[in-house]
Design an enzyme around this catalytic site. Structure first.
Site, PDB file in Angstrom:
ATOM      1  NE  ARG A   4      -3.547   2.565   2.649  1.00  0.00           N
ATOM      2  CZ  ARG A   4      -5.021   2.428   2.527  1.00  0.00           C
ATOM      3  NH1 ARG A   4      -5.745   0.979   1.540  1.00  0.00           N
ATOM      4  NH2 ARG A   4      -5.323   3.102   2.549  1.00  0.00           N
ATOM      5  CE1 TYR A   5      -0.191   3.884   3.777  1.00  0.00           C
ATOM      6  CE2 TYR A   5       0.737   2.497   4.376  1.00  0.00           C
ATOM      7  CZ  TYR A   5      -0.647   3.080   4.787  1.00  0.00           C
ATOM      8  OH  TYR A   5      -1.562   3.325   5.217  1.00  0.00           O
ATOM      9  CG  HIS A  68      26.256 -17.950   5.979  1.00  0.00           C
ATOM     10  ND1 HIS A  68      26.199 -17.265   4.741  1.00  0.00           N
ATOM     11  CD2 HIS A  68      26.497 -18.031   6.496  1.00  0.00           C
ATOM     12  CE1 HIS A  68      27.265 -16.298   4.826  1.00  0.00           C
ATOM     13  NE2 HIS A  68      27.148 -16.949   6.607  1.00  0.00           N
ATOM     14  CB  THR A  93      34.579 -11.434   6.210  1.00  0.00           C
ATOM     15  OG1 THR A  93      33.636 -12.632   7.188  1.00  0.00           O
ATOM     16  CG2 THR A  93      34.501 -10.458   6.197  1.00  0.00           C
ATOM     17  CB  SER A  94      29.282 -12.999   5.160  1.00  0.00           C
ATOM     18  OG  SER A  94      29.804 -14.439   5.083  1.00  0.00           O
ATOM     19  CB  THR A 140       0.966  31.413  20.096  1.00  0.00           C
ATOM     20  OG1 THR A 140       0.323  32.698  21.210  1.00  0.00           O
ATOM     21  CG2 THR A 140       1.758  32.197  19.102  1.00  0.00           C
ATOM     22  CG  HIS A 141       0.306  29.042  24.449  1.00  0.00           C
ATOM     23  ND1 HIS A 141       1.295  27.955  24.642  1.00  0.00           N
ATOM     24  CD2 HIS A 141       0.837  30.106  24.177  1.00  0.00           C
ATOM     25  CE1 HIS A 141       1.943  28.262  24.834  1.00  0.00           C
ATOM     26  NE2 HIS A 141       1.530  30.002  24.595  1.00  0.00           N
ATOM     27  CD  GLN A 212      32.749 -11.115  10.495  1.00  0.00           C
ATOM     28  OE1 GLN A 212      30.833 -11.159  11.093  1.00  0.00           O
ATOM     29  NE2 GLN A 212      33.904 -11.506  10.728  1.00  0.00           N
ATOM     30  CB  SER A 263     -18.427   3.814   5.616  1.00  0.00           C
ATOM     31  OG  SER A 263     -18.154   3.617   7.255  1.00  0.00           O
ATOM     32  CE  LYS A 268     -15.972  12.827   9.234  1.00  0.00           C
ATOM     33  NZ  LYS A 268     -15.627  13.857  10.164  1.00  0.00           N
ATOM     34  CG  ASN A 270     -12.615  12.652   7.399  1.00  0.00           C
ATOM     35  OD1 ASN A 270     -13.488  13.685   8.140  1.00  0.00           O
ATOM     36  ND2 ASN A 270     -13.430  11.205   7.183  1.00  0.00           N
ATOM     37  CD  GLU A 275      -7.069  12.631   9.478  1.00  0.00           C
ATOM     38  OE1 GLU A 275      -7.721  12.799  10.784  1.00  0.00           O
ATOM     39  OE2 GLU A 275      -7.446  11.212   8.994  1.00  0.00           O
ATOM     40  CD  GLU A 309      22.137  -2.325  10.859  1.00  0.00           C
ATOM     41  OE1 GLU A 309      23.227  -1.847  10.856  1.00  0.00           O
ATOM     42  OE2 GLU A 309      22.561  -3.557   9.660  1.00  0.00           O
ATOM     43  NE  ARG A 310      18.897 -10.413   7.193  1.00  0.00           N
ATOM     44  CZ  ARG A 310      19.220 -11.216   5.577  1.00  0.00           C
ATOM     45  NH1 ARG A 310      18.640 -11.154   5.035  1.00  0.00           N
ATOM     46  NH2 ARG A 310      20.397 -11.741   6.127  1.00  0.00           N
TER      47      ARG A 310
END
Length: 431
Positions: A4-5, A68, A93-94, A140-141, A212, A263, A268, A270, A275, A309-310
């Site tokens: 979707r994204y 591996h 090395t890998s 402000t506020h 490594q 729905s 509406k 929106n 969002e 990280e993957r």
């Protein structure tokens, strides 16, 4: 990141096939580096260049056995190369392959992000100039303060995106590094000149020192930069959501033909895009926390960072790219209602000029404390009675001792608040 994204050009960077194609490029470049040193026959490198290949399906099948990913990949490549495959991955090395390829992916992803930031910068510039003099209420506020212009709001965002784009360019350089330094970074089994050749071939910089792996402070810096950009988009989207509220209604997300907002309630309209951007910003910020926790690893390496990280690197770049894409569309098509802005300004009974009245009294020699008290009592009465602040000021005997009717009239001038807008735009180069 869910489909979707996911926009296709960013999604392609993070496919398994593309990742393994980068692994292959690195392995071939390493063979070339060895050949330059005379360690590998040039004829073998030619065979490797010609025959080295893989299929994702075969690598997957092999990984089921080897457990591996890099060994599965190397086995599949060797199946296609033949005897010369003995020279592939020589002394490596890998993580030499994994980290260098990841750097390449991050650079590719960043270039796409920078292109979207350029587009956002351009559309913000255009809308800022378009609405340079569109008067609106400054708050402000959440409370009416003094007038600004919508152009100033766009200009503020424009300048922030420029800063964020510069930060992202710096982050790109932080991760534009490779390492081919062996199992613990000592080059015990691979010559530093091989690393130099690989990095030069791939337009990367060799890490000055590594274990490594490449050190994860680089990745954390990159991820916190993405989180900062996401937060800027969150800020912009939150403001648009607030300005689209029914009781404010100064701007509105474009609503397409056939679009439906609810729905249950046909009326509406929106602010769904802002969002969505706000929600996705939370994900990118949360991922940055994971990257910070990945910095501390055991000794010369463990793999506690790898699984995280993957997910966080593809997801964060995919999410931010989508957010930037949608923000460009949102700003480009944003509906603006200057008449409603004027109505909202007038809801304050002229109280937006309170500071100017106070300063005029101070200019006549009244102490700031006394001037503040005189103005505040009339301001509070205006709120309570709904009478125009100007009328109350004009009837206040204490104020009239210092200000003539003509002077009071001159204080209630909208142009007073916007007289330096042109100067601000000139500072930003918005001309």
């Amino acid at each position: 990141m869910i489909d979707r994204y996911t926009l296709p050009e960013m999604g392609e960077i993070w496919t398994d096939e593309h990742r393994l194609s980068l692994w292959l490029n690195i392995e071939i470049a390493a063979c070339e580096g060895w050949a330059k040193l005379g360690r590998i026959p040039n004829e073998a490198v030619e065979v490797i260049r010609e025959k080295a290949s893989f299929t994702w399906e075969r690598v997957q099948a092999l990984e089921e056995v080897t457990q591996h990913d890099v060994l599965a990949f190397l086995t599949n490549v060797a199946e296609n190369v033949g005897d010369e495959a003995k020279y592939i991955h020589l002394g490596l090395t890998s993580s030499d392959i994994l980290d260098t390829a990841l750097s390449l992916q991050m650079v590719e992803a960043t270039d796409l992000l920078l292109s979207k930031m350029e587009a956002l910068e351009t559309v913000l510039r255009r809308r800022a100039i378009e609405h340079r003099d569109t008067l609106m209420m400054g708050r402000t506020h959440g409370i009416h303060a003094e007038p600004i212009t919508l152009g100033l709001k766009f200009a503020l965002w424009y300048d922030e995106i420029r800063r964020q784009k510069n930060r992202l360019s710096i982050a790109r350089e932080e991760v534009r590094v490779g390492k081919i330094s062996g199992a613990v970074g000592t080059f015990a089994n691979v010559d530093p000149q091989v690393e130099a050749h690989v990095c030069q071939t791939l337009n990367l910089k060799p890490a000055l020192i590594s274990t490594q792996i490449l050190q994860r402070d680089r990745h954390a810096f990159y991820m916190t930069t993405l989180a900062g950009i996401a937060s800027s988009l969150d800020k912009m989207a939150t403001e648009i959501r607030n300005l689209q509220r029914t009781d404010v209604h100064e701007v509105e997300e474009a609503f397409g033909k056939g679009q439906k907002g609810s729905s249950a309630m046909p009326h509406k309209k929106n602010p769904i895009t802002p969002e969505r951007i706000c929600g996705m910003a939370r994900v990118v910020r949360a991922n940055a926390q994971v990257a910070l926790e990945n910095v501390a690893l055991w000794h010369e390496r463990d793999i506690s960072h790898s699984s995280a990280e993957r997910m966080i690197l593809p997801d964060s770049t995919l999410a931010l790219y989508y957010m930037l894409h949608k923000m460009v569309q949102l700003i480009d098509r944003l509906q603006v209602f200057p008449e409603q802005m004027k109505i909202n300004i007038d809801k304050g009974f002229g109280l937006i000029f309170s500071q100017r009245v106070m300063l005029a009294l101070v200019g006549k020699g009244v102490s700031r404390e006394n001037a503040y008290a005189m103005v505040q009592r009339n301001a509070l009465e205006a709120w309570n009675t709904k009478e125009q602040f100007k009328n109350l000021v004009g009837r206040d005997k204490g104020i009239r001792e210092y200000l003539r009717e003509e002077e009071i009239d001159n204080l209630f001038d909208y142009d007073y608040h916007t007289k330096h807008v042109g100067d601000i735009f000139a500072r930003l180069g918005l001309v």
